[in-house]
Design a protein around this motif. Structure first.
Motif, PDB file in Angstrom:
ATOM      1  N   ARG A  89       0.750  -1.343   0.126  1.00  0.00           N
ATOM      2  CA  ARG A  89       0.180  -0.004   0.012  1.00  0.00           C
ATOM      3  C   ARG A  89       0.730   1.195   0.088  1.00  0.00           C
ATOM      4  N   SER A  90       1.889   1.318   0.791  1.00  0.00           N
ATOM      5  CA  SER A  90       2.993   2.468   0.845  1.00  0.00           C
ATOM      6  C   SER A  90       3.453   2.693  -0.612  1.00  0.00           C
ATOM      7  N   VAL A 136       0.632   4.087  -2.828  1.00  0.00           N
ATOM      8  CA  VAL A 136       0.329   5.605  -2.187  1.00  0.00           C
ATOM      9  C   VAL A 136       1.391   6.599  -3.008  1.00  0.00           C
ATOM     10  N   GLN A 137       2.642   6.052  -2.625  1.00  0.00           N
ATOM     11  CA  GLN A 137       3.694   6.845  -3.523  1.00  0.00           C
ATOM     12  C   GLN A 137       3.651   7.236  -5.035  1.00  0.00           C
ATOM     13  N   PRO A 160      -5.602   6.391  -2.042  1.00  0.00           N
ATOM     14  CA  PRO A 160      -5.705   5.526  -1.016  1.00  0.00           C
ATOM     15  C   PRO A 160      -5.922   4.301  -1.671  1.00  0.00           C
ATOM     16  N   ASP A 208       3.948  11.762  -0.954  1.00  0.00           N
ATOM     17  CA  ASP A 208       3.228  10.984   0.571  1.00  0.00           C
ATOM     18  C   ASP A 208       3.969   9.615   0.878  1.00  0.00           C
ATOM     19  N   GLY A 211       2.819   7.080   2.207  1.00  0.00           N
ATOM     20  CA  GLY A 211       2.183   5.727   2.300  1.00  0.00           C
ATOM     21  C   GLY A 211       2.301   4.997   3.479  1.00  0.00           C
ATOM     22  N   LEU A 264      -2.386  11.427   3.276  1.00  0.00           N
ATOM     23  CA  LEU A 264      -3.503  10.437   3.234  1.00  0.00           C
ATOM     24  C   LEU A 264      -3.693   9.689   4.427  1.00  0.00           C
ATOM     25  N   THR A 297      -5.152   6.734   6.406  1.00  0.00           N
ATOM     26  CA  THR A 297      -5.399   5.229   6.312  1.00  0.00           C
ATOM     27  C   THR A 297      -6.694   4.786   6.770  1.00  0.00           C
TER      28      THR A 297
END
Length: 428
Positions: A194-195, A198-199, A204, A297, A299, A379, A381
């Motif tokens: 997810r990180s 997001v990057q 999200p 971000d 993430g 963002l 979570t």
């Protein structure tokens, strides 16, 4: 004689009644879960509070982790929950989706010094504009590496996702097939993936408004492909390989203890547990957090490690608020609690514990938190990201990938279909 004694008798009874009323205390129930260290620290803080507030008695209700949620669920359903309780961030959708499941702590701003807390952290405990929980400490997963193992591999710690991916073949070639740069369980994997997403995309994972995933089908395939690539490139051991060591925590397995698994992507609050189980003289060091070029971000799965909430049915809410503030913001409470619930979020607590030497910059949890604080986190979570059924589904699918019974594309499609069903049911 008799007539004179009657008034004296009533005077004596009246005096006894007065003493009884003066000695009556308001009983405030407080519940939490944890190990012996947390129990001892919290009980010491409660004792200090009672000494400072002789009109209030605290009834402590504490357990281990197992069964605590079930017990609290029964209490809340029966309107018999404690006045003050330790809560988990991902319980908010369960108990207070609209913000009415707990007292609104903004109503106690004259008792609780809310200025001591990061507004972004307080926002994570806020539902529908109501502050349902104050985070005691914040946490996120960051990278820690076994400096001895990485030195044997002749590598510097990775600074990017590419560096991390390239380290796998080097570990295998120089140290052997049993050595890996990092070990991760499925919950770590889903958080790291997810990180990365997001990057890369600045979006999200979960759209709460529409009760679905934000990712396109192509992006979901990319999400699962990242895990497949890490296994293929010998960056992390597969779930199948980890399962061969039996049930347990990663830090209890021999490959971790012996330094064959060269690092972790782990909550900063848990890093010391992993270091303590390494065979001396091995030790962990904090690594850099990988960031894609141009990413705004990190993430990070940044969340409260735990919170304190006041029960919506509490008849002693002001006393509970006083206890809450004592534990988090007052000297005696801070000193008693110390680091039993992680590095405190309260600025006053951090200052005090830094001054007395409790908070040491060299401590893994402290240095990890400093890195977390320095990284961009725009963002928020979704609390549904930790939905047990959703996480369990992810685990099941990557295990099937490791066993060869599902392709990356099939796993991604199943996760979208079944995962959105889980989300709709959880959010209805």
């Amino acid at each position: 004689m008799i007539k004179k004694s009657i008034p004296l008798l009533f005077m004596g009874l009246a005096a006894l009644g007065s003493v009884s009323q003066a000695s009556a205390k308001t009983e405030v129930r407080m519940s939490w879960w944890g190990g012996n260290g947390r129990h001892e620290a919290t009980n010491a803080a409660v004792d200090a509070f009672e000494k400072a507030n002789p009109s209030i008695a605290i009834k402590a209700e504490y357990t281990g982790w197992t069964g605590h949620l079930e017990r609290l669920t029964t209490q809340i359903a029966g309107n018999t929950e404690p006045d003050l309780m330790q809560t988990n961030w991902n319980w908010m959708p369960i108990f207070s989706r609209t913000g009415d499941g707990f007292k609104n702590l903004l109503d106690y701003a004259d008792i609780i010094d809310l200025d001591q807390f990061d507004p972004a952290a307080l926002a994570l405990g806020t539902n529908n504009g109501k502050l349902n929980g104050i985070p005691v400490s914040m946490t996120a997963r960051v990278f820690y590496f076994n400096k001895d193992t990485w030195a044997k591999a002749g590598l510097k710690y990775p600074k990017s996702f590419t560096d991390l991916m390239n380290a796998g073949p080097v570990f295998q070639e120089k140290l052997g097939k049993d050595y890996y740069p990092v070990v991760m369980e499925w919950r770590d994997v889903i958080a790291l993936n997810r990180s990365y997403m997001v990057q890369k995309y600045g979006i999200p994972m979960i759209d709460e408004k529409n009760k679905k995933f934000v990712y396109s089908d192509k992006q979901m395939v990319e999400f699962f492909q990242m895990y497949a690539d890490m296994v293929k490139n010998h960056v992390v051991p597969s779930t199948k390989y980890i399962a061969s060591f039996g049930a347990g925590n990663l830090y209890e397995y021999k490959p971790w203890i012996n330094g064959e698994w060269g690092g972790i992507y782990m909550w900063n609050t848990a890093a010391n547990k992993y270091q303590d189980n390494l065979k001396p003289p091995m030790s962990l060091e904090l690594g850099e957090y990988p960031m894609l070029p141009g990413a705004t971000d990190s993430g990070l799965f940044y969340k409260p490690s735990l919170m304190f909430s006041i029960g919506k049915n509490s008849k002693h809410d002001k006393e509970a608020a006083k206890l809450l503030n004592f534990l988090l913001n007052e000297k005696a409470g801070i000193e008693s609690m110390a680091l039993a619930r992680g590095v405190p979020l309260s600025e006053k607590a951090r200052e005090l514990l830094t001054d007395d030497g409790t908070l040491k910059p060299s401590d893994l949890s402290v240095s990890g938190l400093a890195q977390i604080d320095s990284l961009p986190k725009k963002l928020t979570t979704s609390a549904y990201f930790e939905n047990p059924q959703l996480v369990s589904l992810f685990q099941q699918l990557i295990e099937q990938m490791d066993q060869g019974s599902k392709t990356v594309e099939e796993a991604a499609a199943d996760f979208t279909k079944q995962g959105e069903r889980i989300l709709r049911k959880a959010m209805r």
